[in-house]
Design a protein around this motif. Structure first.
Motif, short mmCIF file in Angstrom:
data_model
loop_
_atom_site.label_atom_id
_atom_site.label_comp_id
_atom_site.label_asym_id
_atom_site.label_seq_id
_atom_site.Cartn_x
_atom_site.Cartn_y
_atom_site.Cartn_z
N CYS A 174 -47.91 16.47 -48.06
CA CYS A 174 -46.77 17.30 -47.63
C CYS A 174 -45.62 17.14 -48.62
CB CYS A 174 -46.31 16.88 -46.24
SG CYS A 174 -44.87 17.83 -45.68
N SER A 179 -49.01 21.09 -47.40
CA SER A 179 -48.00 21.71 -46.54
C SER A 179 -46.62 21.36 -47.09
CB SER A 179 -48.14 21.18 -45.10
OG SER A 179 -48.02 19.77 -45.11
N LEU A 217 -46.57 19.00 -38.01
CA LEU A 217 -47.64 18.58 -38.92
C LEU A 217 -48.27 17.27 -38.46
CD1 LEU A 217 -45.80 19.29 -42.31
CD2 LEU A 217 -47.49 20.74 -41.17
N GLN A 238 -49.53 12.39 -42.55
CA GLN A 238 -50.05 12.71 -43.88
C GLN A 238 -50.44 11.45 -44.66
OE1 GLN A 238 -49.75 16.19 -45.19
NE2 GLN A 238 -49.58 16.49 -42.97
#
Ligand SMILES: NC(=O)C1=CN([C@@H]2O[C@H](COP(=O)(O)OP(=O)(O)OC[C@H]3O[C@@H](n4cnc5c(N)ncnc54)[C@H](OP(=O)(O)O)[C@@H]3O)[C@@H](O)[C@H]2O)C=CC1
Ligand SMILES: CC(C)(CO)C(=O)C(=O)O
Length: 348
Positions: free
Chosen positions: A18, A45, A85, A88
């Motif tokens: 991300c 992302s 989200l 990550q």
């Protein structure tokens, strides 16, 4: 020791990535990572906001690269809410120094246990003394860069990979970023370790088209870049001059003074900036008539990145016992300008 060109296979550990703050620099990184066929198995992302976020969602991010007639158009998941989200493997933070404290809770929340964060920023970073065995100040926190130690506590400096980027980049309209120079990204662990994680992360950037150098002396690279930013950014904001006007006119004398003082601070803190002031000025000249990011911020009425670029140099200078009269004077002037701008924003 430096590895001039890191050649690595693609990462097994960093599959979800991300970019936090997909503005000029972060947007360019996100676009290239998302468009890279080599990263097809990874999820890319970005955290962005406002009209820029809406434009990325609607039309993708358009990256206008030098010498190319058509922009690269990249599509990736983008949100202004980190809670949208999954945690990550890798967060790439590309924020202005003053945006970090408020973003730090979201950055921390976004990281999986064992996840790493690449911090790409101009100037002295909040983690500077973490793992720094050369200065005699290892572990010291810098209050001005990280008020209350909030970022240190939330993100933890052990997770950080430091990044120093040479890349002129500008958001020309929401969803559109223009690159104004060729790019080079230096990456290094604060401890100096040439770790497997560092090599894997370098491999990801390289696979998406960046020129990458990994280093066991990331602070040397921070200072080398900062010689330019400490001088050019505040001078450009104070005078509204472009880079060539500053280095090719009478202000060159002031640039030399700032660079010389800044280099002296770095050396007293155990760093090696292996360049002469003439060589650094020559590199700066090659940027031509570009506007510094600080001048762009001023023109758009946004806060300027003074703390990591100027205030921190003077504070580290005091810690190292190095006089910096030219930097001190520049700090007074640019802080006054920033304050006047803040008052104008407040009363608008
Ligand atoms: N631009 C350049 O040419 C270069 C910049 N650098 C350095 O790179 C770093 C990044 O600079 P740059 O890319 O220019 O900066 P930008 O302002 O273009 O990018 C930062 C982006 O992050 C967004 N943002 C900040 N906080 C949040 C948040 N909490 N949630 C969502 N979005 C957020 C900002 O939105 P908003 O605009 O709404 O604040 C902005 O779009 C700086 O340290 C700069 O000095 C280094 C080399 C060259
Ligand atoms: C001027 C430039 C592109 C390189 O020194 C920069 O880093 C900035 O504008 O902040």
């Amino acid at each position: 020791m430096q590895n001039p060109e890191t050649k690595t296979g693609l990462s097994a550990h960093f599959r979800s990535i991300c970019i936090f703050g997909a503005g000029a620099i972060g947007g360019a990184l996100a676009a290239r990572l998302a468009a890279s066929p080599a990263l097809a198995g990874s999820t890319i992302s970005a955290i962005a906001r406002g009209a820029h976020l809406q434009a990325i969602r609607k039309n993708g991010l358009h990256l206008h690269e030098q010498g190319k007639t058509e922009p690269l158009v990249a599509r990736f998941a983008a949100t202004d809410n980190a809670a949208d989200l999954e945690p990550q493997d890798l967060v790439i933070a590309t924020l202005k120094g003053h945006q970090l404290t408020s973003a730090s809770a979201d950055i921390a929340r976004l990281l999986k246990p064992g996840g790493r964060v690449v911090m790409i920023q101009n100037g002295i970073p909040w983690w500077y003394f973490h793992g720094d065995t050369a200065s005699g100040l290892e572990g010291r926190q810098i209050e001005a860069l990280d008020p209350g130690g909030i970022v240190w506590q939330r993100i933890s400096p052990e997770r950080v990979i430091g990044g120093v980027i040479y890349q002129g980049a500008q958001m020309i309209e929401p969803g559109h970023i223009r690159l104004t120079s060729s790019g080079l990204l230096h990456l290094g662990e604060p401890s100096g370790a040439l770790s497997p994680a560092l090599a894997e992360i370098a491999g990801l950037f390289q696979a998406s088209g960046w020129t990458i150098k990994t280093t066991d002396r990331i602070r040397d690279e921070l200072w080398l870049k900062l010689l330019g930013n400490a001088a050019l950014n505040p001078i450009s904001a104070l005078t509204r001059a472009r880079i060539d006007e500053i280095v090719d006119g009478p202000l060159e004398t002031l640039v030399r003074k700032i660079m010389t003082e800044t280099k002296a601070v770095s050396e007293r803190l155990g760093c090696r900036v292996d360049t002469t002031i003439d060589q650094r000025l020559e590199h700066t000249r090659s940027l031509g008539n570009a506007k510094t990011s600080m001048l762009q911020d001023l023109e758009q009425g946004r806060p300027m990145e003074i703390t990591p670029l100027t205030l921190a140099v003077t504070q580290l200078a005091r810690m190292a016992g190095v006089p910096t009269p030219a930097n001190d004077m520049l700090l007074l002037l640019i802080s006054q300008l920033d304050q006047s701008m803040a008052q104008a924003r407040g009363s608008a």
